[in-house]
Design a protein around this motif. Structure first.
Motif: not given
Ligand SMILES: N[C@@H]1[C@@H](O)[C@H](O)[C@@H](COP(=O)(O)O)O[C@@H]1O
Length: 235
Positions: A199-212, A136-141
């Motif tokens: 979209x969640x997996x796409x963010x991972x494969x972009x390879x950029x860490x973001x708390x978003x 339950x780590x939501x965006x921004x954690x």
């Protein structure tokens, strides 16, 4: 992303078969501490384990999260989910789930984190929320977070309320392992099925860490396997 390996499957049932064999291998190799997840994604996996000859009687398990205020007798609690889908079928040596009914929730989180640190999870299973949350780590954690009390995102309340009588019945707070707690597992397997998870997996494969997108914290981990039925993610 050399640390992230993808397994493309035809669907949840095939994933369950692959996860049965993965679990067998891990147990043969001496796994002692297992991190478990809840959510519909995990149901076929637990069903496959429950029906199998796998022996968890020497295994200690830790679950990721729990709703505040829901005890094991409530069918919407994650404690109930785990008893129903796995623990009532397979005996474990010990099982731990954060206690959402604890009087002092902060103390409960601190104790849970201490237990986790002591035990050292060999393998952690994860699902992912449509908004990229893990546990339950939501965006921004912050990625440095440990077990804590969290407020659920509106989108999570919307998605997860399908299991409750109505939207007003879902607790808007939960106890969750933090991102640092999750990343301290030696190995991680994340399962994600269906277009809603793309979209969640796409963010991972972009390879950029973001708390978003909390899922991108996995880019910091040395041994991650993603199991998905989504076309075009792993290439
Ligand atoms: N806290 C849990 C998460 O740990 C889980 O990954 C997510 C996905 O659920 P589902 O598998 O039903 O898509 O649901 C909840 O929010």
């Amino acid at each position: 992303m050399q640390n992230v390996r993808f397994i493309k499957v035809g669907g949840k049932e095939e994933a369950a078969t692959v996860m049965l064999e993965r679990m067998r291998k891990e147990l043969d190799e001496g796994l002692r501490v297992l991190g478990l997840a809840t959510g519909s994604t995990m149901i076929p996996v637990y069903e496959a384990w429950a029906k199998s000859d796998l022996d968890f009687s020497e295994v200690i398990s830790f679950n990721l999260d729990e709703y505040v205020g829901l005890g094991a007798d409530n069918p919407n609690s994650y404690a109930w989910f785990m008893n129903h889908h796995l623990f009532s079928h397979k005996p474990f040596k010990e099982t731990y789930i954060p206690d959402g009914t604890a009087e002092d929730l902060t103390a409960e989180c601190d104790e849970y984190e201490a237990l986790l640190r002591d035990a050292e999870i060999d393998l952690q299973f994860l699902g992912v929320g449509e908004n990229g949350h893990i546990a339950f780590n939501e965006p921004g954690t912050p990625f440095s977070s440990t077990t804590h009390v969290t407020e659920l995102a509106d989108s999570t309340l919307g998605v997860n309320s399908q299991y409750f009588e109505d939207r007003s019945a879902i607790p808007n707070t939960a106890l969750t392992m933090g991102i640092a707690s999750i990343l301290s597992a030696k190995k991680i397997v994340l399962l994600a099925f269906g277009e809603k998870k793309r979209s969640a997996l796409q963010e991972l494969v972009k390879g950029q860490k973001t708390t978003d997108y909390p899922i991108t914290s996995l880019l910091d981990h040395p041994d991650v396997t993603i199991v998905t039925d989504l076309e075009g993610i792993a290439e």
